[in-house]
Design a protein around this motif. Structure first.
Motif, short mmCIF file in Angstrom:
data_model
loop_
_atom_site.label_atom_id
_atom_site.label_comp_id
_atom_site.label_asym_id
_atom_site.label_seq_id
_atom_site.Cartn_x
_atom_site.Cartn_y
_atom_site.Cartn_z
N VAL A 131 0.83 -1.20 0.00
CA VAL A 131 0.00 0.00 0.00
C VAL A 131 0.86 1.26 0.00
O VAL A 131 0.49 2.28 -0.59
CB VAL A 131 -0.96 0.00 1.21
N HIS A 132 2.04 1.20 0.63
CA HIS A 132 2.87 2.40 0.71
C HIS A 132 3.48 2.77 -0.63
O HIS A 132 3.93 3.90 -0.82
CB HIS A 132 3.96 2.24 1.77
N ASN A 133 3.48 1.83 -1.60
CA ASN A 133 3.86 2.17 -2.97
C ASN A 133 2.62 2.76 -3.64
O ASN A 133 1.92 2.10 -4.39
CB ASN A 133 4.36 0.95 -3.73
N ARG A 134 2.36 4.03 -3.34
CA ARG A 134 1.07 4.63 -3.65
C ARG A 134 0.64 4.49 -5.10
O ARG A 134 -0.47 4.05 -5.39
CB ARG A 134 1.08 6.12 -3.26
N GLU A 135 1.53 4.85 -6.03
CA GLU A 135 1.15 4.83 -7.44
C GLU A 135 0.93 3.40 -7.94
O GLU A 135 -0.05 3.12 -8.63
CB GLU A 135 2.21 5.51 -8.28
N GLU A 136 1.81 2.49 -7.57
CA GLU A 136 1.67 1.10 -8.00
C GLU A 136 0.39 0.49 -7.44
O GLU A 136 -0.32 -0.24 -8.13
CB GLU A 136 2.89 0.27 -7.57
N ALA A 138 -2.33 2.13 -6.49
CA ALA A 138 -3.49 2.74 -7.14
C ALA A 138 -3.70 2.16 -8.54
O ALA A 138 -4.84 1.91 -8.95
CB ALA A 138 -3.28 4.25 -7.23
N ALA A 139 -2.61 1.92 -9.28
CA ALA A 139 -2.72 1.31 -10.61
C ALA A 139 -3.27 -0.11 -10.50
O ALA A 139 -4.07 -0.55 -11.34
CB ALA A 139 -1.36 1.31 -11.29
N TRP A 140 -2.84 -0.82 -9.48
CA TRP A 140 -3.33 -2.18 -9.26
C TRP A 140 -4.83 -2.18 -8.98
O TRP A 140 -5.56 -3.04 -9.47
CB TRP A 140 -2.57 -2.81 -8.08
N ARG A 141 -5.30 -1.20 -8.22
CA ARG A 141 -6.72 -1.12 -7.91
C ARG A 141 -7.54 -0.81 -9.18
O ARG A 141 -8.63 -1.35 -9.35
CB ARG A 141 -6.99 -0.06 -6.84
N GLU A 179 -7.06 8.54 -7.43
CA GLU A 179 -5.89 8.31 -6.60
C GLU A 179 -4.65 8.03 -7.46
O GLU A 179 -3.54 8.41 -7.09
CB GLU A 179 -6.17 7.15 -5.64
N LEU A 180 -4.86 7.39 -8.60
CA LEU A 180 -3.73 7.10 -9.49
C LEU A 180 -3.27 8.36 -10.23
O LEU A 180 -2.07 8.63 -10.34
CB LEU A 180 -4.13 6.02 -10.50
#
Length: 263
Positions: A131-136, A138-141, A179-180
């Motif tokens: 979760v702390h890898n915010r961009e990754e 968000a892209a996963w979500r 978020e992404l």
């Protein structure tokens, strides 16, 4: 046979329709229901069915009525003209797809990419990143919504409390995209769109059964009979999922109406 528990009144009619037992009888039996004598509500209802010599229909004979909650600024014009489509965000014929296109969001399902503001994001759905890898994350979500959680879904019945995804305000994927991409797309959508209920009827073979894969036809019917029983006496949320490739044609839409239960 119609299965409809969207409202308490409809649930009572369905309970009567499935069992042949009049609603007045169910009311009387419920008033005299001593829970201490039975292992569960289902055990009690089965006892009633045996006593009344009831024969339930086969699960495959059921046609499920449910409500799909969406939001629109055009009174659901695209749905009225084309039905409910899977992956609506990738189709410019849909209201959501046109909204994203007008905001220069380009999704390529085959290439697993999302392009915006000169950048290309990898939205492949693989292992969940931290979760702390915010961009990754968000892209996963976003990818999860497009490659895993993309079936058409809805509600057999509603709770008075809003669904946790707040789909009566905006599509869930807009929050994930916001978020992404660090945008306010979701907030803009909320201010320009209002909630609608798309009432749909589908055959049993199009839904994801809410139970064990090993359940028999009669066990499946009993599962949904119990939902009708509980919905007849109280408000409760029951979600329904359609199989991944199922889309809703115009002929399967019974009604399109404003939805104000969760306001």
């Amino acid at each position: 046979m119609t299965y409809d528990v969207l409202t308490q009144q409809n649930a009572r009619k369905t309970l009567q329709r499935l069992t042949g037992i009049e609603w007045s009888t169910w009311q009387y039996l419920n008033r005299n229901y001593n829970k201490e004598q039975f292992l569960s509500d289902e055990d009690y209802v089965k006892r009633i069915l045996d006593k009344e010599d009831c024969f339930l229909p086969a699960f495959r004979e059921l046609e499920f009525t449910f409500g799909h909650i969406t939001t629109s600024s055009t009174a659901c014009e695209s749905i009225r003209n084309g039905g409910l489509m899977k992956l609506a965000c990738t189709n410019k014929v849909t209201e959501l797809g046109l909204f994203l296109s007008n905001h220069d969001v380009d999704i390529n399902i085959e290439q697993h990419t999302l392009k915006y503001n000169g950048r290309t994001y990898d939205i492949s759905f693989g292992d969940c990143p931290p979760v702390h890898n915010r961009e990754e994350y968000a892209a996963w979500r976003v990818g999860r919504k497009l490659y895993y959680d993309y079936c058409i879904c809805g509600f057999l019945s509603y709770s008075k409390q809003p669904y946790g995804g707040y789909i009566h305000k905006r599509p869930e994927i807009l929050k994930d995209m916001g978020e992404l991409l660090n945008t306010d797309l979701a907030a803009e959508w909320v201010t320009t769109h209002t909630p609608y209920e798309i009432v749909v009827r589908v055959s049993a073979d199009k839904i994801v059964y809410d139970g064990r894969n090993s359940d028999s036809e009669q066990e499946k019917v009993m599962n949904y009979l119990m939902k009708a029983y509980w919905c007849s006496f109280s408000d409760m949320e029951n979600v329904i999922l359609l199989k991944n490739d199922v889309e809703i044609q115009i002929c399967d839409i019974l009604n399109i109406r404003p939805f104000d239960m969760w306001r």
